[in-house]
Design a protein around this motif. Sequence first.
Motif, PDB file in Angstrom:
ATOM      1  N   CYS A  90       2.904  -5.842  -7.825  1.00 56.58           N
ATOM      2  CA  CYS A  90       2.945  -4.824  -6.847  1.00 56.58           C
ATOM      3  C   CYS A  90       3.538  -3.420  -7.635  1.00 56.58           C
ATOM      4  O   CYS A  90       3.592  -2.300  -7.595  1.00 56.58           O
ATOM      5  CB  CYS A  90       1.920  -4.777  -5.990  1.00 56.58           C
ATOM      6  N   LYS A  91       4.966  -4.547  -7.896  1.00 56.22           N
ATOM      7  CA  LYS A  91       5.654  -3.912  -8.207  1.00 56.22           C
ATOM      8  C   LYS A  91       5.821  -2.890  -9.594  1.00 56.22           C
ATOM      9  O   LYS A  91       6.176  -1.633 -10.064  1.00 56.22           O
ATOM     10  CB  LYS A  91       7.203  -3.704  -8.032  1.00 56.22           C
ATOM     11  N   ASN A  93       2.925  -2.178 -11.190  1.00 57.98           N
ATOM     12  CA  ASN A  93       1.367  -2.038 -10.692  1.00 57.98           C
ATOM     13  C   ASN A  93       0.368  -1.663  -9.939  1.00 57.98           C
ATOM     14  O   ASN A  93       0.554  -2.952  -9.502  1.00 57.98           O
ATOM     15  CB  ASN A  93       0.392  -2.618 -12.178  1.00 57.98           C
ATOM     16  N   ARG A  94       0.963  -0.588  -9.225  1.00 57.94           N
ATOM     17  CA  ARG A  94       0.284  -0.135  -7.676  1.00 57.94           C
ATOM     18  C   ARG A  94      -0.943  -0.414  -7.736  1.00 57.94           C
ATOM     19  O   ARG A  94      -1.285  -0.695  -6.248  1.00 57.94           O
ATOM     20  CB  ARG A  94       0.881   1.283  -7.601  1.00 57.94           C
ATOM     21  N   THR A  95      -1.699  -0.710  -8.525  1.00 55.59           N
ATOM     22  CA  THR A  95      -3.231  -1.316  -8.517  1.00 55.59           C
ATOM     23  C   THR A  95      -3.056  -2.989  -8.244  1.00 55.59           C
ATOM     24  O   THR A  95      -4.303  -3.477  -7.437  1.00 55.59           O
ATOM     25  CB  THR A  95      -3.858  -0.937  -9.436  1.00 55.59           C
ATOM     26  N   CYS A  98      -0.354  -6.331  -3.514  1.00 52.03           N
ATOM     27  CA  CYS A  98       1.021  -7.408  -3.288  1.00 52.03           C
ATOM     28  C   CYS A  98       0.998  -9.034  -2.608  1.00 52.03           C
ATOM     29  O   CYS A  98       0.302  -8.824  -1.739  1.00 52.03           O
ATOM     30  CB  CYS A  98       1.573  -6.520  -1.803  1.00 52.03           C
TER      31      CYS A  98
END
Length: 207
Positions: A90-91, A93-95, A98
């Motif tokens: 997630c770091k 690509n925020r989509t 995590c």
Amino acid sequence: MGPSLLYTKISLAGSWRVSLSGQCDKIQRPMCNSASRLTIQCRLMAPEEPKNWDPDLSRLWLGFSNLTGVNFQGSGVIDGSGSKWWAASCKRNRTNPCKGAPTALTIDSSSCIRVKGLTIQNSQQMHFVISHSDSVRVSNILISAPGDSPNTDGIHISASTNVTLLNCKIGKGDDCVSIVNASSSVKMKKIYCGPGHGIRLEFSTTA
């Protein structure tokens, strides 16, 4: 290149000598009278595909626990093959959700441990974790990953005492060394850090 190792949780009891060499397809365990030794003289490769990982061991690749008096040594390479794990972070690509990822090498609940000469690289997440252990000496190791690899701490020390880090070269995408959870008596000398976020100390206080 030797075969990939998916996940390994090893407990060594008594006086053993474990040797990984050549194509990493043989493990020899003769008895010896001196301190137990695990010698790596080859490249250990983790599988590249996150989907192949056992969900019950989602944070572990090579894990050792409840050891006393063991020397990890050799000029071998522990390679986490982390590029696809980093891409799914997630770091990056925020989509993406995590999620945790495996640590390349973990030593837990152990004492009188020596780690010397190894290279640990491209871990899926943290490279080397020392947890709930006492009297651990790490020297002349190289830890390496790209500077933009997420959460790839070099050496993470948690709830451990009497840890010495000497002449280590660490370059990756997060903390070079992180010390947390009431660890104490940690000594460091000649730690070469970069790329990375330096050394992180995290202390908890009580009222």
